[in-house]
Write a protein that holds these residues in place. Structure first.
Motif, PDB file in Angstrom:
ATOM      1  N   MET A   1       0.843  -1.203   0.000  1.00 31.43           N
ATOM      2  CA  MET A   1       0.000   0.000   0.000  1.00 31.43           C
ATOM      3  C   MET A   1       0.880   1.255   0.000  1.00 31.43           C
ATOM      4  N   THR A   2       0.530   2.205  -0.882  1.00 34.87           N
ATOM      5  CA  THR A   2       1.276   3.459  -0.944  1.00 34.87           C
ATOM      6  C   THR A   2       1.081   4.265   0.340  1.00 34.87           C
ATOM      7  N   HIS A   3       2.178   4.824   0.845  1.00 36.50           N
ATOM      8  CA  HIS A   3       2.155   5.657   2.054  1.00 36.50           C
ATOM      9  C   HIS A   3       1.665   4.887   3.295  1.00 36.50           C
ATOM     10  N   LEU A   4       1.910   3.582   3.324  1.00 33.98           N
ATOM     11  CA  LEU A   4       1.488   2.792   4.483  1.00 33.98           C
ATOM     12  C   LEU A   4       2.162   3.280   5.758  1.00 33.98           C
ATOM     13  N   GLY A   5       3.455   3.594   5.675  1.00 38.61           N
ATOM     14  CA  GLY A   5       4.174   4.071   6.858  1.00 38.61           C
ATOM     15  C   GLY A   5       3.585   5.352   7.404  1.00 38.61           C
ATOM     16  N   GLU A   6       3.247   6.292   6.499  1.00 33.51           N
ATOM     17  CA  GLU A   6       2.667   7.565   6.927  1.00 33.51           C
ATOM     18  C   GLU A   6       1.288   7.358   7.556  1.00 33.51           C
ATOM     19  N   ILE A   7       0.503   6.429   6.985  1.00 35.10           N
ATOM     20  CA  ILE A   7      -0.828   6.131   7.533  1.00 35.10           C
ATOM     21  C   ILE A   7      -0.707   5.527   8.932  1.00 35.10           C
ATOM     22  N   LEU A   8       0.248   4.613   9.094  1.00 34.17           N
ATOM     23  CA  LEU A   8       0.468   3.998  10.409  1.00 34.17           C
ATOM     24  C   LEU A   8       0.939   5.039  11.422  1.00 34.17           C
ATOM     25  N   ALA A   9       1.785   5.977  10.981  1.00 37.28           N
ATOM     26  CA  ALA A   9       2.273   7.024  11.875  1.00 37.28           C
ATOM     27  C   ALA A   9       1.128   7.923  12.335  1.00 37.28           C
ATOM     28  N   LEU A  10       0.245   8.283  11.401  1.00 39.11           N
ATOM     29  CA  LEU A  10      -0.908   9.115  11.760  1.00 39.11           C
ATOM     30  C   LEU A  10      -1.838   8.358  12.702  1.00 39.11           C
ATOM     31  N   THR A  11      -2.033   7.063  12.450  1.00 36.61           N
ATOM     32  CA  THR A  11      -2.864   6.239  13.338  1.00 36.61           C
ATOM     33  C   THR A  11      -2.241   6.164  14.733  1.00 36.61           C
ATOM     34  N   THR A  12      -0.918   6.077  14.787  1.00 37.33           N
ATOM     35  CA  THR A  12      -0.209   6.082  16.069  1.00 37.33           C
ATOM     36  C   THR A  12      -0.515   7.350  16.853  1.00 37.33           C
ATOM     37  N   SER A  13      -0.450   8.476  16.173  1.00 40.68           N
ATOM     38  CA  SER A  13      -0.723   9.759  16.829  1.00 40.68           C
ATOM     39  C   SER A  13      -2.149   9.806  17.365  1.00 40.68           C
ATOM     40  N   ILE A  14      -3.088   9.230  16.618  1.00 44.45           N
ATOM     41  CA  ILE A  14      -4.484   9.189  17.071  1.00 44.45           C
ATOM     42  C   ILE A  14      -4.603   8.371  18.351  1.00 44.45           C
ATOM     43  N   PHE A  15      -3.953   7.210  18.380  1.00 41.82           N
ATOM     44  CA  PHE A  15      -4.021   6.363  19.568  1.00 41.82           C
ATOM     45  C   PHE A  15      -3.341   7.023  20.761  1.00 41.82           C
ATOM     46  N   TRP A  16      -2.222   7.696  20.535  1.00 39.65           N
ATOM     47  CA  TRP A  16      -1.544   8.385  21.634  1.00 39.65           C
ATOM     48  C   TRP A  16      -2.395   9.541  22.170  1.00 39.65           C
ATOM     49  N   THR A  17      -3.092  10.202  21.267  1.00 37.14           N
ATOM     50  CA  THR A  17      -3.997  11.281  21.693  1.00 37.14           C
ATOM     51  C   THR A  17      -5.122  10.721  22.550  1.00 37.14           C
ATOM     52  N   LEU A  18      -5.716   9.621  22.093  1.00 42.14           N
ATOM     53  CA  LEU A  18      -6.793   8.988  22.853  1.00 42.14           C
ATOM     54  C   LEU A  18      -6.285   8.514  24.209  1.00 42.14           C
ATOM     55  N   SER A  19      -5.078   7.939  24.232  1.00 42.53           N
ATOM     56  CA  SER A  19      -4.498   7.467  25.486  1.00 42.53           C
ATOM     57  C   SER A  19      -4.321   8.614  26.475  1.00 42.53           C
ATOM     58  N   ALA A  20      -3.858   9.768  25.991  1.00 47.30           N
ATOM     59  CA  ALA A  20      -3.644  10.925  26.871  1.00 47.30           C
ATOM     60  C   ALA A  20      -4.957  11.417  27.471  1.00 47.30           C
ATOM     61  N   ILE A  21      -6.001  11.483  26.652  1.00 50.78           N
ATOM     62  CA  ILE A  21      -7.300  11.965  27.133  1.00 50.78           C
ATOM     63  C   ILE A  21      -7.877  11.016  28.179  1.00 50.78           C
ATOM     64  N   VAL A  22      -7.814   9.712  27.877  1.00 52.25           N
ATOM     65  CA  VAL A  22      -8.350   8.714  28.817  1.00 52.25           C
ATOM     66  C   VAL A  22      -7.533   8.700  30.100  1.00 52.25           C
ATOM     67  N   ALA A  23      -6.198   8.792  29.972  1.00 49.03           N
ATOM     68  CA  ALA A  23      -5.325   8.786  31.145  1.00 49.03           C
ATOM     69  C   ALA A  23      -5.615   9.983  32.048  1.00 49.03           C
TER      70      ALA A  23
ATOM     71  N   GLU B   1       6.067  -0.304  13.624  1.00 47.34           N
ATOM     72  CA  GLU B   1       5.698  -0.733  12.275  1.00 47.34           C
ATOM     73  C   GLU B   1       5.824   0.416  11.282  1.00 47.34           C
ATOM     74  N   ALA B   2       5.455   1.622  11.716  1.00 46.09           N
ATOM     75  CA  ALA B   2       5.503   2.785  10.823  1.00 46.09           C
ATOM     76  C   ALA B   2       6.912   3.028  10.317  1.00 46.09           C
ATOM     77  N   THR B   3       7.892   2.858  11.202  1.00 43.80           N
ATOM     78  CA  THR B   3       9.284   3.118  10.815  1.00 43.80           C
ATOM     79  C   THR B   3       9.818   2.060   9.845  1.00 43.80           C
ATOM     80  N   ARG B   4       9.109   0.939   9.716  1.00 41.97           N
ATOM     81  CA  ARG B   4       9.518  -0.099   8.764  1.00 41.97           C
ATOM     82  C   ARG B   4       9.140   0.261   7.334  1.00 41.97           C
ATOM     83  N   TYR B   5       8.107   1.072   7.175  1.00 42.81           N
ATOM     84  CA  TYR B   5       7.568   1.343   5.846  1.00 42.81           C
ATOM     85  C   TYR B   5       7.781   2.780   5.370  1.00 42.81           C
ATOM     86  N   ALA B   6       8.339   3.628   6.202  1.00 40.98           N
ATOM     87  CA  ALA B   6       8.573   5.016   5.797  1.00 40.98           C
ATOM     88  C   ALA B   6       9.811   5.544   6.502  1.00 40.98           C
TER      89      ALA B   6
END
Length: 313
Positions: free
Chosen positions: A1-23, A260-265
């Motif tokens: 998939m094109t830009h898979l690494g960038e998509i995974l990185a953005l998804t990571t940021s979303i999860f970290w944001t959610l983790s901060a709010i819940v924490a 995983e993101a760093t593996r693809y981008a």
């Protein structure tokens, strides 16, 4: 998939944001120390399962005293000091400012990497430091008219919250450098033919850090005499749900996706995308929590993230 690494990185940021709010909500219910102990224990449990599934052994192999020493120091800095400061910061000033202070982590990692590992600091790195610090200052200071009729610059947040935020960012950055040193030592101990252990190197190192983190927080709990109230405080359905969700989104799913993101981008691209949490976290605070976010605060977050990006140019 094109830009898979960038998509995974953005998804990571979303999860970290959610983790901060819940924490943030969990910390306000059970306290920073209790929340950290539960988070570390849950992380350790998940790591045991992953190591067993992927390597056949529930604990790391091939370790030695030197490796454990570096990872122990990393845990003391990143988990015990850094996370304790971060969760206290969440309690005092909220997760959106807490995430803003975390942009100090690359700055402290660069400085400590220069001191400990002899890594070079580029002109872009120095500019990034200046931008990051400037962005934070823009967000946490404001100008008000004093009794003398003159405008004065002053903190708009509690000083304790600001100090905890700075401690969190610095602790995480230094912990990252110490982890790198520990992983470099660990990597030399793994036989070349054991590919499973090599692939799980980061997770094994995280396991060792988590063990020392749990022990460290447990000792603090005992020294403070709060061990008797620990179980009654955290053993409630809502509290455990929040802490479990924060752990899954941050230390488990978030970290796994980042690797995983760093593996693809390119690492610089992924690290920059994963650093947008201070901007992303403003959206739910405005839409769902109806908090007032000023234009200056948005600009401060943008400048801080731009400073982080320069570290990877």
């Amino acid at each position: 998939m094109t830009h898979l690494g960038e998509i995974l990185a953005l998804t990571t940021s979303i999860f970290w944001t959610l983790s901060a709010i819940v924490a943030e909500h969990a910390v306000k219910r059970v306290g920073a120390l209790n929340a950290n102990i539960v988070k570390m224990a849950l992380s350790l449990f998940l790591l045991i399962i992953c190591l067993f599934v992927f390597t056949g052994c529930p604990i790391p192999q091939y370790t030695n005293t030197t490796t454990c020493m570096w990872l122990c120091l990393s845990s003391l800095s990143g988990y015990i000091f850094g996370d304790m400061c971060l969760f206290t910061c969440y309690k005092l000033v909220g997760s959106r400012f807490g995430q803003l202070f975390m942009t100090l982590a690359p700055l402290s990692a660069a400085l400590f990497g220069w001191i400990l590992l002899g890594e070079s600091l580029t002109a872009m790195g120095y500019l990034g430091m200046a931008l990051t610090i400037s962005g934070i200052c823009i967000s946490v200071f404001n100008r008000q008219v004093g009794e003398d009729g003159q405008k004065h610059t002053q903190l708009k947040l509690p000083l304790a919250g600001v100090l905890c935020g700075i401690g969190a960012g610095m602790g995480q950055g230094i912990g990252l450098v110490l982890s790198k040193q520990g992983i470099l030592e660990y990597e030399q101990l793994i036989p070349a033919e054991d590919t499973d252990a090599t692939q799980m190197l980061s997770m094994s190192a995280t396991f060792i850090r988590a063990v020392f983190g749990v022990l460290g927080f447990a000792i603090i709990l005992l020294l403070k005499g709060k061990h008797k109230t620990f179980i009654p405080t955290v053993c409630h359905r809502k509290e455990l749900f929040l802490l479990t969700l924060a752990t899954l989104c941050g230390p488990f799913i978030g970290v796994s996706l980042s690797l995983e993101a760093t593996r693809y981008a390119d690492v610089g691209v992924t690290q920059t995308i994963m650093s947008v949490s201070p901007i992303m976290i403003l959206i739910p605070h405005v839409l769902f929590f109806k908090q007032k976010v000023t234009f200056i605060e948005v600009m401060g977050a943008l400048i801080s993230v731009a400073g982080v990006a320069l570290f990877f140019v």
